[in-house]
Motif scaffolding. Structure first.
Motif, PDB file in Angstrom:
ATOM      1  N   ARG A  13      12.451 -17.371  -4.684  1.00  0.00           N
ATOM      2  CA  ARG A  13      12.255 -18.201  -5.874  1.00  0.00           C
ATOM      3  C   ARG A  13      11.684 -19.531  -5.383  1.00  0.00           C
ATOM      4  N   ASP A  66      15.516  -8.906 -12.269  1.00  0.00           N
ATOM      5  CA  ASP A  66      14.329  -9.314 -13.033  1.00  0.00           C
ATOM      6  C   ASP A  66      14.399  -8.869 -14.494  1.00  0.00           C
ATOM      7  N   LYS A  77      10.587 -24.477 -13.761  1.00  0.00           N
ATOM      8  CA  LYS A  77      10.210 -23.168 -13.210  1.00  0.00           C
ATOM      9  C   LYS A  77      11.268 -22.569 -12.290  1.00  0.00           C
ATOM     10  N   LYS A 107      13.815 -20.705 -12.130  1.00  0.00           N
ATOM     11  CA  LYS A 107      14.280 -19.312 -12.104  1.00  0.00           C
ATOM     12  C   LYS A 107      13.146 -18.302 -12.025  1.00  0.00           C
ATOM     13  N   GLU A 108      11.948 -18.779 -11.787  1.00  0.00           N
ATOM     14  CA  GLU A 108      10.809 -17.856 -11.646  1.00  0.00           C
ATOM     15  C   GLU A 108      10.857 -17.173 -10.267  1.00  0.00           C
ATOM     16  N   TRP A 109      10.462 -15.904 -10.238  1.00  0.00           N
ATOM     17  CA  TRP A 109      10.406 -15.158  -8.982  1.00  0.00           C
ATOM     18  C   TRP A 109       8.990 -15.215  -8.434  1.00  0.00           C
TER      19      TRP A 109
END
Length: 489
Positions: free
Chosen positions: A105, A290, A479, A481-483
């Protein structure tokens, strides 16, 4: 000159010599079969209280052996735990902190630790290598996930025979295997692995063997035979358990594999001279990190308009799941059958870990450690014999990765467990004897105990040179928690 002895004296001398020879003859070591499930939770099996899933062969294994209630994976995901089994070392000591290559992340307030190696370190002796030196013929069939380069795969890490994959569909897996295999297209993966295993047992029945069967069940994407899934769809759901029919079918596939291996050993008169270990590599996965459906397209129609397309299992009464250092992420089913040694139907509450298999199996095999070899694991032969059920031991975990929770480390000493969260360094303390679900943080009520456990954890991390998360110069609250794609992927 010929000396003459009275016949009675000569008979006594020969009898004494014969008895002495028998008493000093070292008993041949037993065969060893290690069966590893993937993502199977502590609460998923009937002998641990599950009332929906069926596993009669594993129940028979527990009736014939010993069940452990406080058995742990050394890490809440696959590669690190598998490395600990192969070496007897804490994963963090080897620099394997996450599955290979790992989660990422890129915008969190700290950057997760990257594995310092993306394979089993070459300077470690594996379980396969040392058992081979002890005179065993060795085999590894199934998920390896400890490096794909030629130097890292099982055939070059102590296993005489191997067929491996890092991930595979449960049908159509043949092309993913190393070396390529030619099983029937409609044969489920667990059956193929079992065929390889029973063939190996048959070929090596006249000499000591070590067989490692590494199943991919019950890993996502969940999939199984239509008729088996339908069996569980027709079954009433259990209270407070998702009762996912595809997941249950996959457990039955593991159980059938265990049953076939046990039957083969019995048919070849090897049952009484074979140790069987059954374990899982981490806690049960409740939902994908996800948030996408966790069913394979082949099985998705069973739950296409149902929330169970997103939910595999529940680890209750434990908290958390795979990818967390809560009990649901690290506490595992462990059953060991050792005929003539482990008391039938016994239960042991001692604290044991996946780091313990290495020294234990080496002892059972009459093998020896290499000189000056570092060993984190404990020989638990006495626990298998039922002589020690002490829970005062100290165990550690280090998972400096964003997954189903934030980066964290943990320590358990006796009934007490402390978790330190590595994004903001706050701690939580739980009494597992009174609160196995880790619902009540006692760190403020028990400041002295908290400090002692935290110091134990910090000193352990220092001793093994554990990698720690670092401040992220690209932190972005919007952002976080974006992978992203892992730097080593």
């Amino acid at each position: 000159m010929i000396l003459k002895f009275p016949f009675k004296i000569l008979l006594i001398v020969l009898t004494v010599f014969s008895c002495t020879s028998k008493n000093t003859t070292k008993k041949a070591p037993p065969n060893i079969v290690f069966i590893l499930a993937d993502d199977l939770g502590w609460a998923d099996l009937p002998m641990y209280g599950n009332t929906f899933n069926e596993a009669p062969n594993l129940e028979k294994l527990a009736q014939d052996g010993i069940k452990f209630t406080n058995a742990y994976a050394a890490n809440p995901v696959c590669s690190p735990t598998r490395a600990s089994i192969q070496t007897g070392l804490y994963p963090a000591r080897m620099g394997i902190n996450d599955w290979i290559p790992g989660h990422w992340r890129p915008y969190e307030n700290v950057l997760a630790s990257i594995n310092t190696v993306q394979h089993l370190p070459y300077n470690t002796e594996t379980l396969g290598e040392l058992l081979k030196k002890a005179g065993y013929t060795t085999a590894f069939f199934g998920k390896w996930h400890l490096g794909n380069d030629e130097k890292s795969i099982p055939k070059n890490r102590g296993y005489d025979e191997s067929v491996i994959f890092d991930s595979a569909p449960f049908f159509g897996y043949q092309s993913t295997m190393q070396p390529k295999q030619n099983f029937p297209e409609d044969m489920v993966l667990s059956e193929a692995l079992t065929n390889l295993s029973t063939d190996f047992i048959t070929k090596n029945q006249d000499k000591p063997f070590f067989l490692f069967i590494s199943h991919f069940d019950v890993h996502v994407q969940l999939d199984a035979q239509k008729e088996l899934v339908e069996k569980y769809l027709d079954k009433p759901k259990a209270k407070d358990y998702p009762s996912n029919a595809v997941y249950a079918a996959m457990i039955e596939n593991i159980d059938n594999s265990v049953g076939r291996v046990m039957a083969k050993l019995k048919a070849l008169n090897l049952e009484e001279n074979t140790v069987i270990v059954f374990f899982s590599d981490n806690g049960g996965l409740v939902h994908r990190y996800d948030k996408i459906p966790l069913l394979d397209p082949h099985s998705l129609p069973f739950y296409e308009n149902d929330t169970l397309q997103y939910i595999a299992t529940s680890n209750k009464p434990l908290r958390g799941e795979k990818g967390t250092v809560f009990e649901g992420g690290i506490r595992e089913p462990l059953i060991i059958k050792w005929p003539g040694t482990a008391k039938k139907g016994a239960q042991n509450n001692a604290l044991v870990s996946s780091i313990d298999f290495f020294p234990t199996l080496l002892d059972i095999a009459n093998g020896t450690l290499e000189k000056n070899q570092v060993m984190d694991g404990k020989n638990i032969v006495s626990e298998i014999k039922g002589a020690n059920s002490d829970i005062s031991r100290t165990l550690f975990w280090h998972y400096p990765v964003y997954h189903h929770d934030v980066p964290a480390s943990a320590v358990r000493k006796g009934d007490w467990k402390l978790i330190q969260y590595l994004d903001d360094n706050h701690v939580e303390l739980f009494n597992l004897k009174k609160d196995v679900g880790e619902t009540t943080d006692l760190s403020k009520k028990e400041p002295e105990r908290t400090e002692v456990l935290l110091n134990l954890l910090k000193n352990w991390r220092k001793d093994i040179h554990a990698e720690m998360p670092k401040p992220n110069p690209n932190f972005d609250e919007a952002k976080r928690k974006e992978w992203g794609k892992h730097p080593d992927a």
